[in-house]
Design a protein around this motif. Structure first.
Motif, PDB file in Angstrom:
ATOM      1  N   GLY B  86       0.781  -1.248   0.000  1.00 14.34           N
ATOM      2  CA  GLY B  86       0.000   0.000   0.000  1.00 14.34           C
ATOM      3  C   GLY B  86       0.801   1.279   0.000  1.00 14.34           C
ATOM      4  O   GLY B  86       0.537   2.180  -0.782  1.00 14.34           O
ATOM      5  N   SER B  87       1.740   1.394   0.906  1.00 17.84           N
ATOM      6  CA  SER B  87       2.564   2.596   0.946  1.00 17.84           C
ATOM      7  C   SER B  87       3.915   2.236   1.558  1.00 17.84           C
ATOM      8  O   SER B  87       4.070   1.176   2.157  1.00 17.84           O
ATOM      9  N   ASP B 135       4.833  11.365  -4.022  1.00 19.34           N
ATOM     10  CA  ASP B 135       3.392  11.443  -4.249  1.00 19.34           C
ATOM     11  C   ASP B 135       2.597  11.063  -2.998  1.00 19.34           C
ATOM     12  O   ASP B 135       1.495  11.567  -2.787  1.00 19.34           O
ATOM     13  N   GLN B 136       3.141  10.191  -2.184  1.00 16.82           N
ATOM     14  CA  GLN B 136       2.411   9.854  -0.940  1.00 16.82           C
ATOM     15  C   GLN B 136       2.628  10.913   0.130  1.00 16.82           C
ATOM     16  O   GLN B 136       1.952  10.910   1.160  1.00 16.82           O
ATOM     17  N   GLY B 137       3.566  11.821  -0.098  1.00 19.78           N
ATOM     18  CA  GLY B 137       3.723  12.963   0.804  1.00 19.78           C
ATOM     19  C   GLY B 137       4.468  12.675   2.092  1.00 19.78           C
ATOM     20  O   GLY B 137       4.514  13.522   2.985  1.00 19.78           O
ATOM     21  N   SER B 138       5.064  11.492   2.195  1.00 22.69           N
ATOM     22  CA  SER B 138       5.831  11.183   3.400  1.00 22.69           C
ATOM     23  C   SER B 138       6.704   9.970   3.147  1.00 22.69           C
ATOM     24  O   SER B 138       6.465   9.200   2.215  1.00 22.69           O
ATOM     25  N   GLY B 179      10.949  19.480   1.252  1.00 25.97           N
ATOM     26  CA  GLY B 179       9.595  20.020   1.182  1.00 25.97           C
ATOM     27  C   GLY B 179       8.563  19.050   0.635  1.00 25.97           C
ATOM     28  O   GLY B 179       7.411  19.412   0.457  1.00 25.97           O
ATOM     29  N   THR B 180       8.972  17.808   0.341  1.00 24.28           N
ATOM     30  CA  THR B 180       8.007  16.836  -0.182  1.00 24.28           C
ATOM     31  C   THR B 180       7.520  15.889   0.906  1.00 24.28           C
ATOM     32  O   THR B 180       6.665  15.052   0.647  1.00 24.28           O
ATOM     33  N   GLY B 181       8.101  15.996   2.110  1.00 21.10           N
ATOM     34  CA  GLY B 181       7.747  15.060   3.168  1.00 21.10           C
ATOM     35  C   GLY B 181       8.621  13.812   3.157  1.00 21.10           C
ATOM     36  O   GLY B 181       8.489  12.956   4.012  1.00 21.10           O
TER      37      GLY B 181
END
Lengths: 446, 253
Positions: B86-87, B135-138, B179-181
């Motif tokens: 999933g992530s 894209d998942q931000g972290s 800055g993208t996490g």
């Protein structure tokens, strides 16, 4: 990122000026199969108001006060309206919020979502108990809910950490005040037993109580503390010079931490010196001191961005509650933190009164201890896991609005009604559009 | 998600059979690990690592093929991983091999293969994962570099040069991801006693895979950008980097 400045994530931020803006973001996210979450003033310490890779609704532009019934003390305001701005309007008119946390910089929506508590919990309970009605933008549209209007959905929203939707409007009952000052009793307690005993006694006679605990004091002085108990002052309590403008309210933010220093300024040495001074400067017992609302309720708000003091790695706050029968857990927690050489920087102890009807509300009758802990120490993760076990074993729980690291296995032990609450969420949001980093973490979902 | 103390729930390991990777993932299993994908080419050691994690009670343990030099498969690898877990909270890049530095053995194929295994392949796969993680931000990317890449020595100069490339790539990637996490942690161990170095005389300040894993966990807790193992290498290499070449050559290796 959260107020603890750790484990941040990136989402697309959408400024919401009206509930219609919120509806649009939710509908778009739904169409795109994305995730959504509301964010207010970012005072949750951990990841409660983060939605990695999703759409974050910035509620702070949606901050209008819509209606103030000065006769009955009921206010209707948008979800992004802060307690700070509410106080500016209400206090001069002789009304106060029913519950305020230790900072006034929280939105009403956030206060509902975290079901915040304050120094009056032993008497007045948490925020959700004073709300008349809410407007919530959920996955399948906008609804008005309240204790008497779809109570199931209402109580799922109270303490629901934003997972039932975006709170766009709050109607809440206020409290009548004669003055904007508090009559405050301050006492020193030499150890934890004395502190708990005095807090219990003071709870019976005062509307607001709390103890600041020196987290570094150990051995026979473990839990030495400064207790403050207060009540809204009557006009007669004020010195003559203050009576002319008894409802004056003008909180200041005189200090600020302009940048995060490259290393944490909260070290053992500075903290020990501060705690010693704080304890020594407190009177053994002083009665009837007059303090302002800001002094008494929101002392840390005097320093803007104080959370930056912890440097680039940030900090977490561990807040537990245990039933009165588990009072010993408070002592054990302080001992375990000290043994692990973790710095309990700012510790606060208070007793809670009755629990809320909300399944995910944090408070329960018992003792609550909150400790700010600098991150980066190698022993921190392990010792907090150990304390979790002790807390859960005593029938207690940790506060999700502060959490950044709870072990998922303990969620349903600490919050036994989580499945019931989740079922309500999913009935109104079957696609699970509303998700936070907090929820993904504590529910261990991808 | 990664928690406030830096501990991940969903982990991918490139070079899943590596001893350092095994040691690290075992430690993460004691914290918050829920799902792991071990990606590698060595079936036996990959399988052993997977079984060990299953025995430790990690709820989801997946194996998948990862061949550093098969860059055509790297995008597909990212998809396989996301489909299964999933992530990705943490990507550990632990693929690599020491190879040879004997000039006579360094045919063009051998050089290309070694650079591919230690630099081109890991860099290509890391970039592919970095996009998904942005894209998942972290997320966090932990890459095993080496002090061998900080100042390249003749005894392992192909490996060292490739690690130097990977290290530089990751420094730039870290800046690109600001800055993208997504945060990048570069790990620079010295001599590590593992299968890869078996048969070689241990260099001074040699450490074990467990030491490297401990240092990485510490780095995750501290939110470190660079982790030296042992820490003293940070100082030593600051000198070594500026040592005149005539002296550097004379240091026995």
């Amino acid at each position: 990122m959260g107020f603890g400045r750790a484990a941040g994530s990136v989402a697309t931020l959408h400024e919401a000026r009206t509930a219609r803006d919120v509806e649009r973001v939710v509908a778009d996210a739904r169409a795109a199969g994305g995730r959504v979450l509301a964010r207010g003033l970012g005072r949750a310490y951990g990841d409660a108001a983060q939605c990695a890779g999703g759409e974050l609704v910035d509620c702070t532009p949606m901050a209008r006060l819509l209606e103030l019934d000065s006769e009955h003390g009921v206010v209707r305001a948008e979800g992004g309206c802060s307690i700070a701005s509410l106080l500016r309007t209400c206090v001069p008119r002789g009304w106060f919020v029913p519950v305020t946390p230790g900072t006034r910089h929280v939105t009403l929506g956030g206060a509902v979502a975290a079901d915040v508590h304050g120094k009056n919990h032993h008497r007045d309970g948490s925020f959700g108990g004073h709300v008349v009605a809410l407007e919530v933008v959920g996955a399948s549209g906008t609804a008005r809910v309240g204790p008497g209007l779809d109570p199931e959905r209402y109580w799922a929203t109270v303490g629901g950490m934003g997972l039932t939707g975006v709170v766009t409007e709050v109607t809440v009952k206020l409290r009548r005040i004669a003055t904007s000052r508090l009559a405050v009793t301050t006492e020193r307690a030499p150890d934890l037993d004395a502190c708990m005993a005095r807090l219990t006694e003071l709870d019976a006679g005062h509307g607001y109580t709390v103890a600041w605990v020196d987290g570094l004091a150990s051995g026979g002085r473990l839990g030495r503390s400064v207790i403050t108990a207060g009540d809204h002052a009557a006009l007669d309590d004020l010195p003559a010079g203050m009576r002319a403008d008894a409802l004056a309210y003008d909180p200041r933010t005189p200090l600020s931490v302009p940048v995060a220093p490259p290393v944490s300024l909260v070290g053992r040495g500075t903290l020990r010196a501060f705690n010693e001074a704080w304890y020594r400067k407190a009177p053994r017992r002083r009665v009837g001191e007059i303090q302002s609302i800001a002094q008494f309720f929101h002392p840390l708000d005097a320093v803007r961005d104080w959370n930056r003091l912890y440097g680039p790695r940030g900090f977490t706050q561990y807040q537990l509650v245990v039933p009165f029968s588990g009072a010993d857990v408070v002592r054990r927690t302080l001992e375990l933190l000290q043994r692990a050489h973790v710095l309990p920087a700012l510790c606060v102890l208070k007793s809670f009164g009755s629990a809320s009807a909300a399944p995910m509300s944090f408070p329960m009758p018992g003792w609550t201890l909150a400790a700010d802990l600098p991150l980066g120490s190698p022993a921190l993760a392990g010792v907090l896991d150990e304390i979790d076990g002790v807390v859960a074993g005593a029938g207690g729980r940790v506060y999700l609005a502060k959490d950044g690291r709870l072990r998922p296995e303990l969620l349903s032990t600490m919050y036994p009604r989580v499945a019931e609450w989740r079922a309500v969420c999913e009935r109104h949001d079957p696609e699970q559009l509303f998700v936070s980093d907090l929820w993904r973490r504590v529910a261990a979902v991808a | 998600m990664n928690d406030a103390t830096g501990m991940p729930q969903r982990v991918v390991v490139l070079g899943g059979g590596s001893e350092i990777a095994r040691a690290l993932v075992v430690r993460l299993a004691a914290h918050r690990l829920r799902a792991v994908v071990l990606a590698g080419r060595d079936d036996a050691s990959l399988e052993a690592a997977a079984r060990e994690l299953e025995a430790l009670g990690v709820p989801q343990v997946e194996r998948t093929r990862f061949e550093a030099n098969d860059v055509a498969d790297h995008e597909a690898l990212v998809h396989r991983v996301l489909e299964r877990i999933g992530s990705v909270d943490l990507l550990l890049v632990a693929a690599g091999s020491l190879g040879t530095a004997e000039l006579d053995a360094l045919t063009p194929e051998v050089v290309a293969q070694l650079v591919g295994t230690n630099f081109t392949g890991p860099a290509a796969a890391t970039a592919a994962f970095a996009r998904a993680m942005r894209d998942q931000g972290s997320g966090r990317i932990v890459v095993l570099s080496s002090v061998a890449g900080v100042r390249v020595r003749r005894s392992n100069f192909v490996y060292g040069a490739a690690k130097a490339g990977l290290d530089g790539f990751c420094q730039g990637l870290a800046d690109a991801l600001e800055g993208t996490g997504v945060q990048v942690t570069i790990v620079r161990p010295g001599f590590v006693r593992t299968r890869m170095t078996a048969g070689l005389a241990a260099a001074p300040l040699a450490v074990g895979a467990d030491d490297v894993a401990d240092a990485i966990v510490r780095g995750l807790e501290r939110g470190a950008d660079v982790v030296w193992v042992p820490a003293v290498f940070q100082v030593l290499l600051a000198f070594a980097r500026h040592l005149p070449r005539a002296l550097w050559r004379r240091i026995p290796s």
